[in-house]
Write an enzyme that holds these catalytic residues in place. Structure first.
Site, PDB file in Angstrom:
ATOM      1  CB  SER A   1      -1.165  -0.066   1.271  1.00  0.00           C
ATOM      2  OG  SER A   1      -0.297   0.087   2.800  1.00  0.00           O
TER       3      SER A   1
ATOM      4  CG  ASP B   1       1.461  -5.627   8.612  1.00  0.00           C
ATOM      5  OD1 ASP B   1       0.629  -6.176   8.957  1.00  0.00           O
ATOM      6  OD2 ASP B   1       2.231  -4.741   7.748  1.00  0.00           O
TER       7      ASP B   1
END
Length: 539
Positions: free
Chosen positions: A157, A308
């Site tokens: 992203s 993450d």
């Protein structure tokens, strides 16, 4: 020339000049202009809101027809949000990925639709990547690297990664470069998201995602600073240095800045690649055990957590008869306070032992004091992704075969229907997700909006770890044992620090050794009796 005509011409020229400047700043792509991005987001969120308002908001029964209508509405809305995330990119993809990680908290249609965002990030053209590198280092790409692969290893992203060879030493490195427009768009995108979430929460109080906007705003500046990510990498390498099978790539600081990160190139397969593990004869039970050891060390013992752990950030490489794990992407670390770690540890021990009063006490310390006891029960289900029947029984207590078959499975999330602790009826995993993720979303939203902020990232992290374990076919009882050992160690260390008596410390040490021996015996029993996929791979 009249003044009116002069004013008209000058205004036209001014607007035209400013429009040209804005377009130039957005690579001559009108779709990237802030007002266009805002309009696109407002239009799609408006569509989603209208769809829910007029399609299903009045449907409250549990009939098969009603469930199907809710499912179709969820699917349409998820597809619209996927389109929005893909078109706007950047922060929107980040938020979409976060929603996709909440498997047991949002309807499955959102998870199944948005999870592609973890592997389908936007790609920036090579010429723009080279421009960013020059802006950050002051040098052309060919002045820094003998070879720079134009095809990215991966795109996410906020950035993409290229393989390259250093001109000075000939070393192979991975070069992470931030997408050119992400930083500039982030301010407008965050304001857009907060505004739209506020409007939606006013119209539909049960759909309160303001906590997600707040978390994104708080964490995004850290994730956009690659120099910070490099420092985080070194911090994590130090914390996990005790594990010889773990590798955190080293950082090349002379080429690292806020928008570029150059690190040691590390080979390996994604942790979700079961076919590779079968061919390489890698024991997936041991792989899961090592990942859980890593995260238990972070959460319960060090208090600094890599938040993450999706499959693209954990690589596995065969090393002789053993294997190594490579941990990537350290942009988002959370640092837990000692008080929170102790409370979280006590909560896990409570759910392992089925201690309901302790669960309620810990939930209140984490901010869940909403006037209803079942919120504490619901929080324990959210943390563990297990039914209340299993939590109340105690996850460490071995159930009979019928009970275990009803409770096993990553997606099987049964929540308490009543506050009188009645067990829920047994449904299939898909039916249960469809009913409960929607039915209790209002209560879930309240919990997520009020719970200690430190817990939000931990729940996402835990769910990603569970997803990996489920993909690899791991026995979840081994996972609970790993966490139990870490929890017990943390609590015993606390008792030892608080005690000034040497005899008490000795007694605590002997108590710990006996406890860990029992854990070892039970682990051996699980290894001897487990016949899952991981045992078959290495047979």
């Amino acid at each position: 020339m009249s003044f009116a005509r002069f004013l008209r011409y000058s205004t036209t020229i001014g607007i035209g000049g400013y429009s040209a400047y804005v377009l130039q700043q957005n690579n001559w792509d009108a779709r990237n202009i802030g007002i266009v991005r805002f309009g696109r987001a407002a239009w799609i969120v408006g569509q989603v809101s209208v769809d829910y308002k007029f399609s299903v908001s009045e449907l409250t029964d549990d009939s098969e027809e009603t469930c199907e209508k809710w499912s179709q509405c969820h699917l349409r809305s998820a597809q619209r949000l996927l389109k929005l995330c893909s078109q706007n990119g950047g922060v929107f993809i980040k938020v979409g990925q976060h929603i996709a990680a909440l498997d047991y908290l949002v309807p499955k249609e959102y998870v199944d639709t948005l999870k592609v965002l973890h592997s389908r990030g936007p790609r920036t053209d090579l010429i723009d990547i080279e421009k960013v590198i020059k802006e950050e280092t002051g040098k052309e790409v060919n002045q820094l690297f003998d070879n720079f692969d134009p095809e990215p290893l991966g795109a996410a992203s906020l950035a993409q990664v290229h393989k390259a060879t250093l001109k000075t030493t000939g070393e192979t490195v991975a070069v992470k470069v931030q997408h050119p427009n992400v930083l500039r768009h982030s301010v407008v995108d965050m304001a857009t998201m907060e505004f739209l979430f506020t409007v939606v929460s006013k119209i539909f109080p049960s759909f309160n995602f303001l906590w997600l906007a707040a978390e994104t705003r708080r964490n995004l500046p850290f994730e956009l600073d690659f120099y910070n990510e490099g420092k985080n990498s070194e911090t994590m390498a130090g914390i996990l240095a005790k594990f010889p099978w773990l590798k955190v790539p080293k950082i090349y600081w002379n080429l690292t800045s806020k928008r570029t990160l150059v690190m040691e190139y590390a080979e390996g397969n994604f942790v979700s690649d079961r076919e590779y593990f079968i061919k390489a004869k890698i024991d997936t039970a041991e792989l899961c055990n090592r990942i859980e050891q890593m995260y238990s060390e972070m959460i319960f013992l060090s208090g600094t957590v890599h938040c993450d752990p999706h499959p693209g950030n954990i690589l596995v490489k065969k090393n002789g008869r053993d294997f190594n794990i490579v941990l990537l992407d350290h942009g988002l670390l959370t640092r837990l306070t000692d008080e929170f770690r102790e409370t979280y540890c006590c909560m896990w021990m409570a759910v392992l032992n089925g201690n309901e009063p302790e669960i309620i006490r810990c939930a209140k310390k984490m901010g869940i004091d909403l006037g209803k006891e079942h919120y504490a029960q619901l929080l324990s289900c959210m943390i563990t992704a297990k039914p209340w029947s299993a939590v109340k029984r105690g996850l460490a207590n071995v159930p009979d075969e019928k009970t275990r078959n009803a409770e096993v499975g990553y997606d099987h999330f049964l929540m308490p229907l009543e506050t009188d602790h009645e067990f829920l009826p047994e449904f299939s995993q898909k039916d249960e997700l469809r009913k409960n993720a929607s039915r209790y979303f209002g209560d879930i939203s309240k919990i997520l909006a009020t719970v200690d902020r430190q817990l939000l990232l931990l729940m996402k992290t835990n769910d990603l770890i569970r997803s990996i374990a489920f993909t690899l076919g791991n026995d979840e009882r081994r996972s609970f044992l790993t966490m139990t050992k870490a929890c017990y160690s943390m609590l015993q260390q606390k008792k030892a620090r608080e005690s000034g008596n040497s005899l008490v410390k000795l007694a605590l040490q002997m108590q710990s050794q006996w406890f860990f021996f029992k854990i070892w015996v039970y682990s051996l029993y699980l290894w001897l009796t487990w016949t899952g996929p991981s045992r078959k791979m290495v047979a």
